[in-house]
Enzyme design. Sequence first.
Site, PDB file in Angstrom:
ATOM      1  N   LYS A   1     -21.051  31.192   6.207  1.00  0.00           N
ATOM      2  CA  LYS A   1     -21.711  32.488   6.045  1.00  0.00           C
ATOM      3  C   LYS A   1     -20.999  33.548   6.886  1.00  0.00           C
ATOM      4  O   LYS A   1     -20.722  34.651   6.410  1.00  0.00           O
ATOM      5  CB  LYS A   1     -23.178  32.349   6.488  1.00  0.00           C
ATOM      6  CG  LYS A   1     -24.042  33.474   6.005  1.00  0.00           C
ATOM      7  CD  LYS A   1     -25.492  33.235   6.357  1.00  0.00           C
ATOM      8  CE  LYS A   1     -26.106  32.164   5.484  1.00  0.00           C
ATOM      9  NZ  LYS A   1     -27.254  31.500   6.088  1.00  0.00           N
TER      10      LYS A   1
ATOM     11  N   ARG B   1     -29.204  34.104  11.694  1.00  0.00           N
ATOM     12  CA  ARG B   1     -29.129  32.993  10.727  1.00  0.00           C
ATOM     13  C   ARG B   1     -28.128  31.942  11.165  1.00  0.00           C
ATOM     14  O   ARG B   1     -27.077  32.262  11.715  1.00  0.00           O
ATOM     15  CB  ARG B   1     -28.660  33.511   9.361  1.00  0.00           C
ATOM     16  CG  ARG B   1     -29.600  34.475   8.694  1.00  0.00           C
ATOM     17  CD  ARG B   1     -28.942  34.970   7.400  1.00  0.00           C
ATOM     18  NE  ARG B   1     -29.562  36.191   6.930  1.00  0.00           N
ATOM     19  CZ  ARG B   1     -30.517  36.227   6.010  1.00  0.00           C
ATOM     20  NH1 ARG B   1     -30.942  35.118   5.457  1.00  0.00           N
ATOM     21  NH2 ARG B   1     -31.030  37.367   5.640  1.00  0.00           N
TER      22      ARG B   1
ATOM     23  N   GLY C   1     -31.194  25.402   3.892  1.00  0.00           N
ATOM     24  CA  GLY C   1     -32.560  25.168   4.369  1.00  0.00           C
ATOM     25  C   GLY C   1     -32.682  24.121   5.471  1.00  0.00           C
ATOM     26  O   GLY C   1     -33.778  23.806   5.913  1.00  0.00           O
TER      27      GLY C   1
ATOM     28  N   MET D   1     -31.282  24.217   8.562  1.00  0.00           N
ATOM     29  CA  MET D   1     -31.317  24.746   9.938  1.00  0.00           C
ATOM     30  C   MET D   1     -32.135  26.024   9.942  1.00  0.00           C
ATOM     31  O   MET D   1     -32.610  26.476   8.904  1.00  0.00           O
ATOM     32  CB  MET D   1     -29.893  24.981  10.430  1.00  0.00           C
ATOM     33  CG  MET D   1     -29.136  23.683  10.631  1.00  0.00           C
ATOM     34  SD  MET D   1     -27.498  23.916  11.262  1.00  0.00           S
ATOM     35  CE  MET D   1     -26.667  24.711   9.933  1.00  0.00           C
TER      36      MET D   1
ATOM     37  N   ARG E   1     -20.939  33.785  -1.249  1.00  0.00           N
ATOM     38  CA  ARG E   1     -20.420  32.407  -1.219  1.00  0.00           C
ATOM     39  C   ARG E   1     -19.952  32.050  -2.636  1.00  0.00           C
ATOM     40  O   ARG E   1     -20.306  32.757  -3.598  1.00  0.00           O
ATOM     41  CB  ARG E   1     -21.479  31.429  -0.741  1.00  0.00           C
ATOM     42  CG  ARG E   1     -22.710  31.445  -1.612  1.00  0.00           C
ATOM     43  CD  ARG E   1     -23.778  30.537  -1.080  1.00  0.00           C
ATOM     44  NE  ARG E   1     -25.016  30.786  -1.805  1.00  0.00           N
ATOM     45  CZ  ARG E   1     -26.209  30.465  -1.390  1.00  0.00           C
ATOM     46  NH1 ARG E   1     -26.363  29.891  -0.218  1.00  0.00           N
ATOM     47  NH2 ARG E   1     -27.266  30.714  -2.119  1.00  0.00           N
TER      48      ARG E   1
ATOM     49  N   HIS F   1     -25.225  -7.683 -20.983  1.00  0.00           N
ATOM     50  CA  HIS F   1     -24.568  -7.570 -22.282  1.00  0.00           C
ATOM     51  C   HIS F   1     -24.875  -6.207 -22.904  1.00  0.00           C
ATOM     52  O   HIS F   1     -23.977  -5.495 -23.366  1.00  0.00           O
ATOM     53  CB  HIS F   1     -25.069  -8.708 -23.182  1.00  0.00           C
ATOM     54  CG  HIS F   1     -24.535  -8.643 -24.575  1.00  0.00           C
ATOM     55  ND1 HIS F   1     -25.235  -8.038 -25.600  1.00  0.00           N
ATOM     56  CD2 HIS F   1     -23.367  -9.064 -25.115  1.00  0.00           C
ATOM     57  CE1 HIS F   1     -24.526  -8.130 -26.714  1.00  0.00           C
ATOM     58  NE2 HIS F   1     -23.392  -8.751 -26.438  1.00  0.00           N
TER      59      HIS F   1
ATOM     60  N   ARG G   1     -10.089  -5.990 -26.270  1.00  0.00           N
ATOM     61  CA  ARG G   1     -10.712  -7.295 -26.009  1.00  0.00           C
ATOM     62  C   ARG G   1     -10.962  -7.966 -27.347  1.00  0.00           C
ATOM     63  O   ARG G   1     -11.793  -7.509 -28.124  1.00  0.00           O
ATOM     64  CB  ARG G   1     -12.044  -7.107 -25.284  1.00  0.00           C
ATOM     65  CG  ARG G   1     -11.941  -6.615 -23.856  1.00  0.00           C
ATOM     66  CD  ARG G   1     -13.347  -6.372 -23.340  1.00  0.00           C
ATOM     67  NE  ARG G   1     -13.422  -6.258 -21.901  1.00  0.00           N
ATOM     68  CZ  ARG G   1     -13.615  -5.112 -21.247  1.00  0.00           C
ATOM     69  NH1 ARG G   1     -13.721  -3.994 -21.922  1.00  0.00           N
ATOM     70  NH2 ARG G   1     -13.714  -5.100 -19.928  1.00  0.00           N
TER      71      ARG G   1
ATOM     72  N   SER H   1      -1.692  -5.795 -15.645  1.00  0.00           N
ATOM     73  CA  SER H   1      -2.838  -4.890 -15.764  1.00  0.00           C
ATOM     74  C   SER H   1      -3.952  -5.441 -14.882  1.00  0.00           C
ATOM     75  O   SER H   1      -4.380  -6.591 -15.049  1.00  0.00           O
ATOM     76  CB  SER H   1      -3.294  -4.806 -17.220  1.00  0.00           C
ATOM     77  OG  SER H   1      -4.391  -3.933 -17.304  1.00  0.00           O
TER      78      SER H   1
ATOM     79  N   GLY I   1      -7.340  -6.317 -13.726  1.00  0.00           N
ATOM     80  CA  GLY I   1      -8.707  -6.456 -14.232  1.00  0.00           C
ATOM     81  C   GLY I   1      -9.623  -6.401 -13.014  1.00  0.00           C
ATOM     82  O   GLY I   1      -9.992  -7.429 -12.444  1.00  0.00           O
ATOM     83  N   THR I   2      -9.952  -5.197 -12.636  1.00  0.00           N
ATOM     84  CA  THR I   2     -10.667  -5.057 -11.354  1.00  0.00           C
ATOM     85  C   THR I   2     -12.134  -5.471 -11.447  1.00  0.00           C
ATOM     86  O   THR I   2     -12.787  -5.604 -10.414  1.00  0.00           O
ATOM     87  CB  THR I   2     -10.553  -3.610 -10.836  1.00  0.00           C
ATOM     88  OG1 THR I   2     -10.781  -2.731 -11.933  1.00  0.00           O
ATOM     89  CG2 THR I   2      -9.190  -3.352 -10.245  1.00  0.00           C
TER      90      THR I   2
ATOM     91  N   ASP J   1     -13.134  -8.451 -12.682  1.00  0.00           N
ATOM     92  CA  ASP J   1     -13.078  -9.825 -12.170  1.00  0.00           C
ATOM     93  C   ASP J   1     -12.489  -9.871 -10.765  1.00  0.00           C
ATOM     94  O   ASP J   1     -12.945 -10.640  -9.924  1.00  0.00           O
ATOM     95  CB  ASP J   1     -12.258 -10.707 -13.121  1.00  0.00           C
ATOM     96  CG  ASP J   1     -13.126 -11.254 -14.239  1.00  0.00           C
ATOM     97  OD1 ASP J   1     -14.158 -11.870 -13.915  1.00  0.00           O
ATOM     98  OD2 ASP J   1     -12.800 -11.057 -15.417  1.00  0.00           O
TER      99      ASP J   1
ATOM    100  N   CYS K   1      -7.350  -1.891 -15.982  1.00  0.00           N
ATOM    101  CA  CYS K   1      -8.206  -1.793 -17.167  1.00  0.00           C
ATOM    102  C   CYS K   1      -9.637  -2.219 -16.878  1.00  0.00           C
ATOM    103  O   CYS K   1     -10.464  -2.296 -17.771  1.00  0.00           O
ATOM    104  CB  CYS K   1      -7.620  -2.588 -18.325  1.00  0.00           C
ATOM    105  SG  CYS K   1      -7.515  -4.350 -17.992  1.00  0.00           S
TER     106      CYS K   1
ATOM    107  N   TYR L   1      -0.480   3.587 -15.243  1.00  0.00           N
ATOM    108  CA  TYR L   1      -1.541   4.173 -16.069  1.00  0.00           C
ATOM    109  C   TYR L   1      -2.901   3.592 -15.695  1.00  0.00           C
ATOM    110  O   TYR L   1      -2.984   2.544 -15.058  1.00  0.00           O
ATOM    111  CB  TYR L   1      -1.275   3.943 -17.563  1.00  0.00           C
ATOM    112  CG  TYR L   1      -1.317   2.491 -17.978  1.00  0.00           C
ATOM    113  CD1 TYR L   1      -2.522   1.876 -18.337  1.00  0.00           C
ATOM    114  CD2 TYR L   1      -0.160   1.711 -17.986  1.00  0.00           C
ATOM    115  CE1 TYR L   1      -2.571   0.536 -18.691  1.00  0.00           C
ATOM    116  CE2 TYR L   1      -0.192   0.375 -18.344  1.00  0.00           C
ATOM    117  CZ  TYR L   1      -1.409  -0.204 -18.689  1.00  0.00           C
ATOM    118  OH  TYR L   1      -1.447  -1.527 -19.025  1.00  0.00           O
TER     119      TYR L   1
END
Length: 942
Positions: free
Chosen positions: A24, A94, A103, A105, A340, A456, A562, A813, A815-816, A818, A881, A901
């Site tokens: 401010k 202020r 809000g 303080m 702001r 699922h 898949r 690739s 497979g994060t 698993d 992936c 990628y």
Amino acid sequence: MVNPKYVYLFEEADGANKNLLGGKGAGLAEMTRMGLPVPPGFIVTTEACLHFYKNKKKLPKGLVEEVEASLRTVEEKAGKKFGSAQNPLFFSVRSGAAISMPGMMDTILNLGLNDKTLEGLIRITSDGRFAYDAYRRFIQLFGKIALGVEEKEFDQILIQTKEKAGAKEDTELDGDHLKDICRQYLRLIKKKTGTPFPQDPTVQLRLAIEAVFRSWMGKRAVDYRKEFNITPEMANGTAVNVCTMVFGNMGFDSATGVAFTRDPGTGENVLYGEYLVNAQGEDVVAGIRTPKPIQAMKKEMPKTYRELERVRKNLEGHFHEVQDFEFTVEKGTLYILQTRNGKMNAQAIVRTSKDMVSEKLVNREKAVLRLKPHELEQLLHKRIDPNFKGKPIAVGLAASPGAASGKAILDADEAERVGKLGHKVILVREETKPEDIHGFFASQGILTTRGGKTSHAAVVARGMGKPCVSGCEELRIDPAKREASIKNATVKEGDLITIDGSRGEVYLGEIPTVDPEISKDLLTILNWADEIRTLGVRANADTSESAIRARQLGAEGIGLCRTERMFNAADRLPVVREMILAGSKEKRGAAIAALLPMQRSDFKEIFRAMAGLPVTIRLLDPPLHEFLPSAEELAEELRKLKEVESAFSTMENISDAMKFLDPAFRESLGLLDHVVTDIVEIKEKRLDRKLIRKQHDTLRKVKEMMEVNPMLGHRGVRLGITYPEIYRMQIQAILEAAAELIKEGFDIQPEIMVPQVCTAQELKWVWQLVLKVQKEVEKQYGIKIPFKFGTMIEVVRACMRAGRLAEGADFFSFGTNDLTQATFSFSREDAENKFLPLYNQRKILQDNPFEVLDVKGVGRLMMIAIEWGRKTKPDLKIGICGEHGGHPESIEFSHSIGLSYVSCSVPRLPIARLAAAHAKLKEKEKKPLEKYDPDVFGIPSV
Ligand code: PEP
Ligand code: MG
């Protein structure tokens, strides 16, 4: 030692230093320097606040003197005097930290009021009631914040006075009542604090500054910082802004208002806001009077409106951002009290970004950075109309975003039937199974009472881009009555409901929704993002429809197709089951032969949709029993079949017994005789004994295949090696599909990917198979088929053996999904349903690692794998992936560790493109990896 400078006049301060001046204060300083009409004032710095805490909560030495000196300058500029009865100066005091904490303080208005200056206020406003009202509010606020008198004590006095006066609302009190309240408040303060209310304005000012500093460590502020992870590097201490009060209630040439430099709802380039003539800001907040739209000012106060238009241009020209500012007009003079960056919805950000580039206010990079990937999400799904105010009947997990309405239908077959009749459907199930897939296709959205965000239902719905609320446990489904109920609401099958998968909410009836929007402006921003980013963006897609959609949304290929989703299609599942249940190699061969043309045509359509771009097809991954009904279901079906069989046997016995009856009596039972004969005949001719046998066989097979820990069991490449004919068929289908299209003249770029690999030998084994099939197919088609061969990295050992794996792979690739399970040793379903929420709540884990990539654990493994993999093969292409591939922070991480990628679900493609551009732009701001973990550099090299 010379004391640092603690107090800056607005015109002295450097508005770029938000850390020292707070947001401010910085805004006020900048506006003053720009020559905008800001009332005179000064800022006490955040550094003073830090000293206050170091100094046992005492103001640092020299501060009071600095304040007094600044005060004199302000008095001169304002032409008013602090504490004067004739021409009094009042201040607003202020808080304001470097990061806005709205809000949290404290703020005190009308500081400087006392019995003497009150007379001055009455005179300048010509409004005794207002002056007493201001005084009583000031005493109460100051008493509470600076002197620590409890608010309820003041409230009690107010309530009693109102009762006596017969007033329901504060506004019904007149000047005399308010004067009386002021007297009582002053008495209360003396009683509670033991000293009279400080009449000396300079004492008031000192106490107010101390109080604002104290509010930095108040519970509200501390909790807020914790909740929003505001670290000391982001904001350390609060500044105090002391600004001359100006009054918007000095007659009909005075006003107060709030404005945006552009419409924050649409982004339109017009002055937007509201104002009230002859009023104070509080009147707007309290809703006592309804403000007018700012456009009305053109007529009512044309000079001020023109000035505001100028302010709008100046503010944007200076801040290069849409501003949200407050103003007051005191007797025809405009003052700007605060500015702001304006908060806008995603649509407005998109439009203003595009416009501001055309207006040369910002460059393309800044325009792209203005739109946060998380905000973009708002634009990509149908949402419940923000104007809708109704309440949900139930709340579950927000499993797949978007809103949808339709008839609640309780099973997949019925959903398909009702859907075919042209109705919209919401499939409502306890949980879903692969065989419900046709119900998904027919539905607008899915609601389940069990299962987490990776059930699922959730995974399939996300893949299809359909909304899903899962785990809505309050809802009870009664299949016999064909209804679902919750507390006092019942949804009968066929009733209309609405689900909001972004928030996990369920509503009765059809609730209005607003459509997602990929506007022209958004496309422009995404194209700019594409020019900036260096990280590739691909899609996880396994149908030609989703491949086409992915291409429209800017995918540069498919990173994960898949194949199991194809096996689950209604026309495939029976053949897949035959293949699994086959008792002999021949029978299995026949089923596989039937699957081959189906897979080939699947791949052909996907390749065609992605012609010219790479398509990574993953060989079959899940354990085979996932394609079979569950053991419980089978046992239940068998039980029912047996009951029918035993009922028939009983009838048969009756039939036999009837032979012994008196023929005359038997005659009289003619009808029964017929029935029994019919039943025996039905049993002989119609009861499908084969079915019972088949169900028995299936049950036996299912039991045989059952695994204690399927996630770590017979799946992925393990499956491929034990049932080579399945992988062989898939490889053949991929290569034949490619060959056919190449012959048609298409540029096809297949990539065969092996799941769950943990040793180089596994990969080598599949590679031998690929070579064999390649030879056959190339011979058959008489052409060379270009393709790549690679592996998923989703097993910890694969990360550790990345150097060796890279010898046999063109690409990796990650497979994060698993890999995260394996790294934490958490089963995702169990973790998300049982203990992860508690872990997050207790901050044992900051995030859900299945949503936000765990850069310290999983991320580190990825870095090792990349380093070792590329040591073997420097041009190794590496992607991700798992679901993290669509998560903005994880995309930033993926960029910084050098992935080629990311691949994400189709609806998240725009988010990924934008996030990848952000990652590139932010790269300049920080040293890449330090941010994630300082000890990350301790990785041993091979
Ligand atoms: C993964 O494990 O991250 C992955 C993409 O495979 P799936 O989710 O199909 O197991
Ligand atoms: Mg996996």
